[in-house]
Design a protein around this motif. Structure first.
Motif, PDB file in Angstrom:
ATOM      1  N   ASP A   1       0.811  -1.212   0.000  1.00  0.00           N
ATOM      2  CA  ASP A   1       0.000   0.000   0.000  1.00  0.00           C
ATOM      3  C   ASP A   1       0.848   1.267   0.000  1.00  0.00           C
ATOM      4  O   ASP A   1       0.778   2.065  -0.931  1.00  0.00           O
ATOM      5  N   ALA A   2       1.657   1.439   1.028  1.00  0.00           N
ATOM      6  CA  ALA A   2       2.419   2.682   1.156  1.00  0.00           C
ATOM      7  C   ALA A   2       3.448   2.839   0.021  1.00  0.00           C
ATOM      8  O   ALA A   2       3.431   3.823  -0.707  1.00  0.00           O
ATOM      9  N   PHE A   3       4.329   1.862  -0.128  1.00  0.00           N
ATOM     10  CA  PHE A   3       5.348   1.969  -1.161  1.00  0.00           C
ATOM     11  C   PHE A   3       4.726   1.836  -2.556  1.00  0.00           C
ATOM     12  O   PHE A   3       5.098   2.553  -3.483  1.00  0.00           O
ATOM     13  N   GLY A   4       3.753   0.937  -2.688  1.00  0.00           N
ATOM     14  CA  GLY A   4       3.060   0.788  -3.969  1.00  0.00           C
ATOM     15  C   GLY A   4       2.416   2.074  -4.432  1.00  0.00           C
ATOM     16  O   GLY A   4       2.494   2.435  -5.606  1.00  0.00           O
ATOM     17  N   ASN A   5       1.790   2.771  -3.509  1.00  0.00           N
ATOM     18  CA  ASN A   5       1.197   4.087  -3.850  1.00  0.00           C
ATOM     19  C   ASN A   5       2.278   5.080  -4.238  1.00  0.00           C
ATOM     20  O   ASN A   5       2.114   5.859  -5.180  1.00  0.00           O
ATOM     21  N   TYR A   6       3.399   5.060  -3.531  1.00  0.00           N
ATOM     22  CA  TYR A   6       4.491   5.993  -3.786  1.00  0.00           C
ATOM     23  C   TYR A   6       5.045   5.835  -5.205  1.00  0.00           C
ATOM     24  O   TYR A   6       5.314   6.807  -5.887  1.00  0.00           O
ATOM     25  N   VAL A   7       5.205   4.582  -5.645  1.00  0.00           N
ATOM     26  CA  VAL A   7       5.784   4.355  -6.975  1.00  0.00           C
ATOM     27  C   VAL A   7       4.726   4.182  -8.060  1.00  0.00           C
ATOM     28  O   VAL A   7       5.054   3.910  -9.204  1.00  0.00           O
ATOM     29  N   GLY A   8       3.453   4.307  -7.687  1.00  0.00           N
ATOM     30  CA  GLY A   8       2.381   4.250  -8.666  1.00  0.00           C
ATOM     31  C   GLY A   8       1.928   2.858  -9.055  1.00  0.00           C
ATOM     32  O   GLY A   8       1.381   2.656 -10.136  1.00  0.00           O
ATOM     33  N   LEU A   9       2.135   1.876  -8.167  1.00  0.00           N
ATOM     34  CA  LEU A   9       1.729   0.505  -8.473  1.00  0.00           C
ATOM     35  C   LEU A   9       0.415   0.122  -7.827  1.00  0.00           C
ATOM     36  O   LEU A   9      -0.226  -0.827  -8.243  1.00  0.00           O
TER      37      LEU A   9
END
Length: 79
Positions: A70-78
């Protein structure tokens, strides 16, 4: 920070509310799969340092999944 190998590995202590003398450790490894992708493996160890290790493991069961998906995925647009 216990170890840092750029693009390969990072290892650090993790003390989420625990005394300084009883840290856990988190190791994150990056394994290249292709030019644009890699496998990320996270190992959270040294649970025995926590007062109630099984309870603490249960509390973290979905925590790292949230951080990466969620957090990192949102950050990189995944996400």
């Amino acid at each position: 920070m216990l170890a840092f190998e750029p693009g390969k590995r990072v290892l650090f202590t993790f003390q989420m509310g625990q005394p300084l003398e009883r840290p856990g450790e988190v190791e994150i490894n990056f394994e290249p799969l292709s030019v644009n992708t890699c496998r990320v493996t996270l190992i959270h160890s040294h649970w025995e340092g926590y007062a109630e290790p099984e309870i603490m493991r249960g509390r973290f069961a979905s925590g790292w999944e949230f951080v990466f998906n969620d957090a990192f995925g949102n950050y990189v647009g995944l996400a």
